[in-house]
Design an enzyme around this catalytic site. Structure first.
Site, PDB file in Angstrom:
ATOM      1  N   TRP A   1       6.572  -0.744  -8.152  1.00 35.52           N
ATOM      2  CA  TRP A   1       7.760  -1.289  -7.487  1.00 35.52           C
ATOM      3  C   TRP A   1       8.896  -1.434  -8.495  1.00 35.52           C
ATOM      4  O   TRP A   1      10.037  -1.056  -8.228  1.00 35.52           O
ATOM      5  CB  TRP A   1       7.439  -2.653  -6.857  1.00 35.52           C
ATOM      6  CG  TRP A   1       8.556  -3.180  -5.993  1.00 35.52           C
ATOM      7  CD1 TRP A   1       8.704  -3.038  -4.643  1.00 35.52           C
ATOM      8  CD2 TRP A   1       9.705  -3.926  -6.435  1.00 35.52           C
ATOM      9  NE1 TRP A   1       9.868  -3.649  -4.210  1.00 35.52           N
ATOM     10  CE2 TRP A   1      10.503  -4.196  -5.290  1.00 35.52           C
ATOM     11  CE3 TRP A   1      10.144  -4.392  -7.675  1.00 35.52           C
ATOM     12  CZ2 TRP A   1      11.700  -4.907  -5.347  1.00 35.52           C
ATOM     13  CZ3 TRP A   1      11.348  -5.092  -7.745  1.00 35.52           C
ATOM     14  CH2 TRP A   1      12.104  -5.343  -6.587  1.00 35.52           C
TER      15      TRP A   1
ATOM     16  N   ARG B   1       2.782   8.043   6.980  1.00 38.99           N
ATOM     17  CA  ARG B   1       3.142   7.860   8.385  1.00 38.99           C
ATOM     18  C   ARG B   1       4.629   7.533   8.536  1.00 38.99           C
ATOM     19  O   ARG B   1       5.275   7.083   7.607  1.00 38.99           O
ATOM     20  CB  ARG B   1       2.328   6.712   8.996  1.00 38.99           C
ATOM     21  CG  ARG B   1       0.855   6.998   9.149  1.00 38.99           C
ATOM     22  CD  ARG B   1       0.104   5.754   9.606  1.00 38.99           C
ATOM     23  NE  ARG B   1       0.217   4.698   8.626  1.00 38.99           N
ATOM     24  CZ  ARG B   1       0.064   3.393   8.888  1.00 38.99           C
ATOM     25  NH1 ARG B   1      -0.185   2.999  10.113  1.00 38.99           N
ATOM     26  NH2 ARG B   1       0.159   2.498   7.933  1.00 38.99           N
TER      27      ARG B   1
ATOM     28  N   LYS C   1       7.090  -7.327   9.243  1.00 44.36           N
ATOM     29  CA  LYS C   1       6.415  -6.648   8.131  1.00 44.36           C
ATOM     30  C   LYS C   1       7.348  -5.748   7.325  1.00 44.36           C
ATOM     31  O   LYS C   1       7.173  -5.543   6.141  1.00 44.36           O
ATOM     32  CB  LYS C   1       5.236  -5.817   8.660  1.00 44.36           C
ATOM     33  CG  LYS C   1       4.416  -5.148   7.557  1.00 44.36           C
ATOM     34  CD  LYS C   1       3.237  -4.401   8.150  1.00 44.36           C
ATOM     35  CE  LYS C   1       2.457  -3.673   7.068  1.00 44.36           C
ATOM     36  NZ  LYS C   1       3.224  -2.564   6.474  1.00 44.36           N
TER      37      LYS C   1
ATOM     38  N   THR D   1       3.902   1.429  -1.102  1.00 45.41           N
ATOM     39  CA  THR D   1       4.567   1.465  -2.405  1.00 45.41           C
ATOM     40  C   THR D   1       3.659   2.085  -3.460  1.00 45.41           C
ATOM     41  O   THR D   1       4.093   2.923  -4.267  1.00 45.41           O
ATOM     42  CB  THR D   1       4.981   0.039  -2.829  1.00 45.41           C
ATOM     43  OG1 THR D   1       5.842  -0.509  -1.825  1.00 45.41           O
ATOM     44  CG2 THR D   1       5.707   0.044  -4.166  1.00 45.41           C
TER      45      THR D   1
ATOM     46  N   PHE E   1      -3.219  -0.726   7.019  1.00 43.81           N
ATOM     47  CA  PHE E   1      -3.919  -1.986   6.777  1.00 43.81           C
ATOM     48  C   PHE E   1      -5.102  -1.792   5.826  1.00 43.81           C
ATOM     49  O   PHE E   1      -5.021  -0.981   4.908  1.00 43.81           O
ATOM     50  CB  PHE E   1      -4.319  -2.640   8.097  1.00 43.81           C
ATOM     51  CG  PHE E   1      -3.141  -3.026   8.949  1.00 43.81           C
ATOM     52  CD1 PHE E   1      -2.125  -3.828   8.451  1.00 43.81           C
ATOM     53  CD2 PHE E   1      -3.011  -2.576  10.258  1.00 43.81           C
ATOM     54  CE1 PHE E   1      -1.021  -4.174   9.218  1.00 43.81           C
ATOM     55  CE2 PHE E   1      -1.915  -2.915  11.038  1.00 43.81           C
ATOM     56  CZ  PHE E   1      -0.927  -3.723  10.521  1.00 43.81           C
TER      57      PHE E   1
ATOM     58  N   ALA F   1      -2.826   0.932  12.683  1.00 42.16           N
ATOM     59  CA  ALA F   1      -4.254   0.951  12.353  1.00 42.16           C
ATOM     60  C   ALA F   1      -5.025  -0.188  13.012  1.00 42.16           C
ATOM     61  O   ALA F   1      -6.251  -0.140  13.066  1.00 42.16           O
ATOM     62  CB  ALA F   1      -4.444   0.895  10.847  1.00 42.16           C
TER      63      ALA F   1
ATOM     64  N   PHE G   1       3.134  -8.373  -8.731  1.00 40.41           N
ATOM     65  CA  PHE G   1       4.367  -9.018  -8.266  1.00 40.41           C
ATOM     66  C   PHE G   1       4.962  -9.832  -9.405  1.00 40.41           C
ATOM     67  O   PHE G   1       4.243 -10.269 -10.317  1.00 40.41           O
ATOM     68  CB  PHE G   1       4.080  -9.915  -7.058  1.00 40.41           C
ATOM     69  CG  PHE G   1       3.938  -9.169  -5.760  1.00 40.41           C
ATOM     70  CD1 PHE G   1       4.901  -9.266  -4.766  1.00 40.41           C
ATOM     71  CD2 PHE G   1       2.840  -8.348  -5.531  1.00 40.41           C
ATOM     72  CE1 PHE G   1       4.773  -8.571  -3.577  1.00 40.41           C
ATOM     73  CE2 PHE G   1       2.702  -7.649  -4.349  1.00 40.41           C
ATOM     74  CZ  PHE G   1       3.669  -7.763  -3.367  1.00 40.41           C
TER      75      PHE G   1
ATOM     76  N   LYS H   1       0.833  -1.208   0.000  1.00 40.54           N
ATOM     77  CA  LYS H   1       0.000   0.000   0.000  1.00 40.54           C
ATOM     78  C   LYS H   1       0.868   1.259   0.000  1.00 40.54           C
ATOM     79  O   LYS H   1       0.584   2.218  -0.720  1.00 40.54           O
ATOM     80  CB  LYS H   1      -0.932  -0.029   1.217  1.00 40.54           C
ATOM     81  CG  LYS H   1      -1.838   1.172   1.357  1.00 40.54           C
ATOM     82  CD  LYS H   1      -3.033   0.887   2.231  1.00 40.54           C
ATOM     83  CE  LYS H   1      -2.683   0.119   3.481  1.00 40.54           C
ATOM     84  NZ  LYS H   1      -1.672   0.774   4.334  1.00 40.54           N
TER      85      LYS H   1
END
Length: 562
Positions: free
Chosen positions: A415, A100, A111, A79, A307, A279, A387, A77
């Protein structure tokens, strides 16, 4: 930017990127020398005067980036947020990204950071992911200073008649440390303080973090700090920070942290990074001040909420927009094929294998999040974050499912390709905003009872058909309404992995119950926290934390940082 056949790591890409001195990024935004101060060559603090000086300028468009329920690795998210900002810049728009600050807990845990990835990163990523400008450390210090003031008050005679068994203010640490969840302090005799049970939360769950992110200015910060409820008297009356008379000292510790931080992306798009509440256990949004600055400084403000739409997205739309008088123009919902396969029942270790049936089954999770955003009256675009392992058949099926549901969708490759990989998303978003008027509305009214607000969130956003309260939570509902706190919004603390409060209920569960075990007053932040299921406010580290791969070379450069 060309596609790479051999993919580099995030840290390799970040270290090879050529950064512009931060004064050039500030100049790009029209910020004068008097309105910012450098923190090294590539970071700066922005003066709060910017909001006053730019007050007459029109606001830009506000775009919220949210997602479906993620896997443990996250779904990119941040990214997509960065890549979308870069894509808008490539289209000639004045875009400003508002995000953030990363917590060291997930950075050192599983993560990873919160600076994006690949060629869609905010830089310098190593500094942002570690200590940055010290904001989170300042919040940790202020939080723990308040804890020290409370225990000193008890030790010095307890003039406020505070019941040590009813102190709800915890100490914090910006790290996942399960051993500190429940502790006993004051051991060693009368000179060491009053013996009582205590515990630690992670810093990003501190009410002071939420306050910093929702405060409008320094005066509002002080007023909110004074409203913090730290515990109750023997007569069960709430005790606030203003009763202890230390809100001034706490504000002093936070005055520099209240100023947003200016950095840049790989492609030099200005990015304002400020505040970092989780979150799942907090409200999950960057600061109101940073978002409002981005709106004044750019044509577009691209911001994210932690999230899925059931957590950070819902809290952004119900809590942050009210606190900051914000009105979003559109939403981006990030989805990945691997997450859809997980929600379709595929074990985590098999997510790289092609599985069309699982994607079709897991698509129901995305549908629920789309329904949630629609319930707020907002238009949205789905960003399928691609991906390298995604197959052509899987992508084709996903696009067919979106077409079947009449969802606007964009295949996003930021990405690998940076802003160029998000041009289609940016163009579709621009078109959506121009052709669709936002009819934004919050899901509940301030006048609703706390239980009614919880019921609306759990029913409309989660899809639950029942809410069950513990005996303690039922007592707190009555007490909080009696104290006059019933008009405050509700901040749900819930697992991020499921629409329910049970992380094992993947996909789109039906006919389920949300269990409210406890309520917590965050009066300074301006909301009531409802803790559901087994959600922890102090996470633990995994068996093999990411920290095992981290190091520093002889020149002081970070290694193994994603």
């Amino acid at each position: 930017m060309k596609s790479n056949t051999v993919f580099k790591t995030d840290i390799e890409i970040a270290m090879e990127a050529e950064l512009k001195p931060i004064d050039q990024i500030a100049e790009k935004l029209g910020i004068t020398e008097e309105e910012w101060e450098p923190y090294g060559r590539y970071k700066a603090k922005i003066s709060l005067d910017v909001l006053k000086n730019k007050a007459d300028l029109p606001d830009g468009r506000l775009i919220l980036v949210t997602s479906i329920n993620p896997t443990k690795a996250g779904e990119g998210k941040s990214t997509v947020t960065v890549g979308l900002g870069d894509a808008l810049s490539q289209l000639g728009k004045k875009a400003v990204i508002a995000m953030r600050e990363p917590s060291l807990g997930p950075v050192m845990g599983v993560k990873g950071g919160a600076t994006g990835g690949g060629y869609a990163q905010v830089l310098p990523m190593d500094e942002i992911n570690l200590h940055f400008t010290g904001d989170i450390h300042a919040i940790t210090t202020a939080n723990n200073a308040l804890a020290a003031f409370i225990d000193n008050h008890l030790h010095q005679g307890n003039d406020l008649n505070i019941d040590p068994r009813k102190i709800i203010w915890k100490r914090v640490l910006d790290m996942n440390d399960r051993a500190l969840r429940q502790i006993v302090i004051g051991l060693g005799g009368p000179k060491q303080g009053v013996v009582r049970e205590d515990g630690f939360d992670i810093t990003v769950a501190s009410e002071i973090m939420a306050i910093l992110c929702l405060a409008k200015d320094l005066d509002d910060l002080k007023e909110r700090l004074g409203k913090i409820i730290i515990g109750y008297t023997y007569e069960d009356k709430p005790v606030s920070v203003s009763d202890l008379k230390v809100e001034g000292a706490l504000t002093l510790l936070l005055k520099e942290a209240l100023k947003p931080n200016l950095v840049q992306t790989v492609e030099h798009t200005p990015s304002i990074i400020h505040g970092g509440p989780f979150a799942n256990i907090a409200h999950g949004c960057n600061s109101v001040i940073a978002t409002k600055m981005a709106l004044k400084l750019g044509d577009y403000c691209v911001t994210e909420a932690g999230f899925g739409a059931d957590l950070g997205g819902e809290k952004f739309l119900n809590i942050k927009t009210a606190a900051g008088d914000l009105k979003p123009d559109a939403v981006v919902i990030v989805a990945t094929l691997r997450a859809l396969k997980l929600h379709g029942g595929v074990p985590a270790e098999d997510l790289k294998e092609e599985n069309l049936a699982a994607i079709e089954e897991g698509f129901s999770n995305l549908v629920k999040h789309c329904e949630t955003i629609s319930a707020f009256g907002l238009p949205f675009v789905i960003a399928m974050n691609k991906f390298s392992g995604d197959t052509e058949k899987e992508i084709a099926l996903f696009l067919q499912l979106c077409e079947k549901h009449q969802y606007t969708c964009s295949l996003t490759e930021v990405w690998e390709k940076g802003g160029a990989g998000g041009l289609d998303l940016a163009q579709k978003l621009e078109k959506l905003i121009e052709e669709t008027s936002s009819s934004f509305k919050r899901l509940y009214n301030n006048t609703d009872l706390i239980s009614e607000k919880i019921s609306k969130i759990t029913r409309i956003v989660y899809g639950a058909n029942r809410v069950e309260y513990s005996k303690e939570a039922r007592r707190q509902l009555m007490q909080f309404e009696d104290e006059g706190w019933g008009k405050l919004p509700v901040c749900m603390a819930k697992t991020q992995y499921s629409l329910s409060d049970d992380p094992s209920q993947i996909g789109r569960p039906e006919e389920f119950t949300i269990h409210i075990r406890k309520l917590k007053p965050s009066i300074g932040a301006g909301f009531i926290v409802a803790l559901t299921g087994d959600v922890m406010t102090m996470p633990g580290l995994p068996k093999k934390p990411a920290a095992l791969q981290m190091d520093v070379d002889a020149k002081g450069n970070a290694a193994g940082l994603f």
